[in-house]
Design a protein around this motif. Structure first.
Motif, PDB file in Angstrom:
ATOM      1  N   GLY A 106       0.785  -1.223   0.000  1.00  0.00           N
ATOM      2  CA  GLY A 106       0.000   0.000   0.000  1.00  0.00           C
ATOM      3  C   GLY A 106       0.815   1.271   0.000  1.00  0.00           C
ATOM      4  O   GLY A 106       0.258   2.366  -0.117  1.00  0.00           O
ATOM      5  N   VAL A 107       2.134   1.165   0.115  1.00  0.00           N
ATOM      6  CA  VAL A 107       2.977   2.360   0.184  1.00  0.00           C
ATOM      7  C   VAL A 107       3.122   3.004  -1.191  1.00  0.00           C
ATOM      8  O   VAL A 107       3.017   4.227  -1.342  1.00  0.00           O
ATOM      9  N   CYS A 108       3.380   2.192  -2.210  1.00  0.00           N
ATOM     10  CA  CYS A 108       3.714   2.707  -3.539  1.00  0.00           C
ATOM     11  C   CYS A 108       2.502   2.648  -4.463  1.00  0.00           C
ATOM     12  O   CYS A 108       1.554   1.901  -4.237  1.00  0.00           O
ATOM     13  N   ASP A 109       2.568   3.474  -5.503  1.00  0.00           N
ATOM     14  CA  ASP A 109       1.566   3.483  -6.547  1.00  0.00           C
ATOM     15  C   ASP A 109       2.092   2.730  -7.761  1.00  0.00           C
ATOM     16  O   ASP A 109       3.212   2.240  -7.771  1.00  0.00           O
ATOM     17  N   GLY A 110       1.278   2.685  -8.786  1.00  0.00           N
ATOM     18  CA  GLY A 110       1.681   2.007 -10.011  1.00  0.00           C
ATOM     19  C   GLY A 110       0.914   0.713 -10.210  1.00  0.00           C
ATOM     20  O   GLY A 110       0.365   0.129  -9.275  1.00  0.00           O
TER      21      GLY A 110
END
Length: 288
Positions: A178-182
């Motif tokens: 859940g920290v990063c997007d993409g």
């Protein structure tokens, strides 16, 4: 004898009541249909740059099976075999029609061509266009797979950080995703969400996703976290070591690919040298 005022009042009251009912029905949120909701849950997110086809392509199910599509590459790109078959058929159709249109333009200019010429060229161009569409899918999947591997390096480090912060293995996997997007992390979050909904262990779901899309590095994450969840092992150092080794592997693959591209550039460079030598020697050769 019909009482017309009473009938008009009853009809008007029924119309007003029906209108109020329709307004209330449209204002209240409807209950979602279970079938489409489940299909949306199982539908994987698509990588950037890929567009989905919203039309019903069930009629292409037979041709898709006959074409033997690359299922892992299509699963990685978020495309169905029917969409793959449609892209090949459209490419072949364009290649088949283009020579006929060119022949029509030439015929309008007063130059006649035998029918066999555009027909033969169209068949060959159709086969070439379908082959190029197939290789385009493979190249897109290869680029997406390399992007997935690079994102897994970051995911390994994030999971290791979550474990070092005294989080559990399942919580570490979910918070790190859940920290990063993409689209890569969205794909991982979707797999973890499906594991939670179906009451499966998240590492089994990650291994299943890795086998489905052909990225074994994601399966390594599941295998490492399974030892942490079942045996209680401290695996944050193992995760960091695997991330470092994966980065080294990616660097080696990039160097090998760069050397291959450099080797292919030697041929145009040699041809350019011969052309320049020919330009230099041409005046002397004409004087002889």
């Amino acid at each position: 004898m019909v009482n017309w005022p009473l009938a008009a009042a009853v009809t008007g009251g029924a119309a007003i009541g029906l209108g109020i009912f329709l307004v209330i029905r449209e204002a209240l949120p409807p209950a979602p249909a279970l079938g489409p909701a489940l299909r949306r849950l199982h539908q994987p997110p698509r990588p950037a740059g890929t567009a989905g086809v919203g039309r019903n392509l069930d009629w292409l199910h037979g041709p898709a099976r006959w074409l033997r599509p690359p299922t892992r590459d299509l699963a990685l790109l978020g495309r169905t075999p029917e969409q793959y078959a449609l892209s090949l058929l459209l490419s072949a159709l364009v290649g088949l029609v283009a020579p006929a249109l060119a022949a029509a333009v030439v015929a309008a200019a007063g130059v006649g061509l035998p029918v066999a010429v555009p027909a033969g060229v169209g068949v060959g161009l159709a086969a070439l266009s379908a082959l190029l569409a197939h290789h385009d899918v493979l190249s897109r999947a290869e680029r997406a797979r390399r992007e997935f591997r690079r994102a897994i390096c970051t995911y390994l480090d994030l999971v290791a950080l979550q474990l070092s912060a005294a989080h559990g293995p399942v919580q570490a996997l979910e918070q790190a995703a859940g920290v990063c997007d993409g689209w890569v992390f969205e794909r991982i979050r979707e797999a973890l969400r499906m594991a939670q909904l179906q009451m499966h262990s998240p590492w089994d779901e990650l291994r299943q996703l890795a086998d489905e899309i052909g990225v074994p590095e994601l399966g390594d994450v599941g295998a490492i976290m399974q030892s942490s969840g079942s045996e209680g092992a401290q695996v944050h150092e193992t995760l960091r070591s695997r991330a470092d080794s994966l980065r080294e592997q990616i660097r080696t693959d990039n160097l090998a690919r760069a050397e291959a591209v450099t080797g292919r550039l030697d041929v145009p460079g040699a041809l350019l040298v011969f052309i320049l030598v020919g330009f230099v020697l041409y005046p002397f050769m004409t004087r002889i």
